[in-house]
Design a protein around this motif. Structure first.
Motif, mmCIF file in Angstrom:
data_model
loop_
_atom_site.group_PDB
_atom_site.id
_atom_site.type_symbol
_atom_site.label_atom_id
_atom_site.label_comp_id
_atom_site.label_asym_id
_atom_site.label_seq_id
_atom_site.Cartn_x
_atom_site.Cartn_y
_atom_site.Cartn_z
ATOM 1 N N ALA A 22 0.855 -1.252 0.182
ATOM 2 C CA ALA A 22 0.077 0.036 -0.054
ATOM 3 C C ALA A 22 1.020 1.271 -0.273
ATOM 4 O O ALA A 22 0.458 2.315 -0.696
ATOM 5 C CB ALA A 22 -0.775 -0.025 1.179
ATOM 6 N N ALA A 23 1.989 1.273 0.723
ATOM 7 C CA ALA A 23 2.803 2.422 0.723
ATOM 8 C C ALA A 23 3.523 2.570 -0.406
ATOM 9 O O ALA A 23 3.948 3.782 -0.737
ATOM 10 C CB ALA A 23 3.750 2.210 2.164
ATOM 11 N N ALA A 29 -6.865 2.807 -5.952
ATOM 12 C CA ALA A 29 -7.667 1.894 -5.663
ATOM 13 C C ALA A 29 -6.710 0.755 -5.374
ATOM 14 O O ALA A 29 -7.207 -0.076 -4.413
ATOM 15 C CB ALA A 29 -8.467 1.358 -7.048
ATOM 16 N N ALA A 30 -5.616 0.360 -5.782
ATOM 17 C CA ALA A 30 -4.662 -0.664 -5.227
ATOM 18 C C ALA A 30 -4.231 -0.479 -3.898
ATOM 19 O O ALA A 30 -4.349 -1.218 -2.926
ATOM 20 C CB ALA A 30 -3.600 -0.905 -6.187
ATOM 21 N N ARG A 31 -3.999 0.857 -3.386
ATOM 22 C CA ARG A 31 -3.760 1.221 -1.995
ATOM 23 C C ARG A 31 -4.668 0.924 -1.131
ATOM 24 O O ARG A 31 -4.486 0.439 -0.020
ATOM 25 C CB ARG A 31 -3.352 2.610 -2.016
ATOM 26 N N ALA A 36 -7.124 -2.498 2.984
ATOM 27 C CA ALA A 36 -8.249 -3.369 3.563
ATOM 28 C C ALA A 36 -7.626 -4.886 3.676
ATOM 29 O O ALA A 36 -8.020 -5.264 4.945
ATOM 30 C CB ALA A 36 -9.414 -3.300 2.547
ATOM 31 N N MET A 37 -6.907 -5.192 2.989
ATOM 32 C CA MET A 37 -6.296 -6.548 3.376
ATOM 33 C C MET A 37 -5.462 -6.618 4.335
ATOM 34 O O MET A 37 -5.538 -7.684 5.010
ATOM 35 C CB MET A 37 -5.406 -7.098 1.993
ATOM 36 N N ALA A 38 -4.712 -5.654 4.715
ATOM 37 C CA ALA A 38 -3.739 -5.529 6.020
ATOM 38 C C ALA A 38 -4.689 -5.612 6.893
ATOM 39 O O ALA A 38 -4.419 -6.173 8.043
ATOM 40 C CB ALA A 38 -3.056 -4.355 5.862
#
Length: 69
Positions: A22-23, A29-31, A36-38
């Motif tokens: 994400a960083a 959108a990918a971030r 959300a997954m994290a």
């Protein structure tokens, strides 16, 4: 419980991986998806924390014998 600890550490490792992804992305959108997954993997790891209790014994801990006469 080894399995629970392993699974919890796997969840935490995946959460860190998604935080790094994400960083490192410029795609909003990918971030958002990686964040959300994290969060989900951190939630799962926290949920597994309650699984630290040892399983109940398979045999009675205290066996009662009739008095010998």
């Amino acid at each position: 419980m080894i399995h629970s600890d392993t699974h919890r550490s796997d969840c935490l490792e995946r959460a860190r991986m998604h935080e790094r992804l994400a960083a490192s992305t410029n795609d909003a959108a990918a971030r958002q998806m990686h964040q959300a997954m994290a969060s989900e993997f951190r939630r799962r790891a926290e949920q597994l924390r309650g699984d630290d209790l040892p399983p109940p014994p398979s045999a009675p801990v205290l066996e009662v014998y009739p008095a010998l006469r």
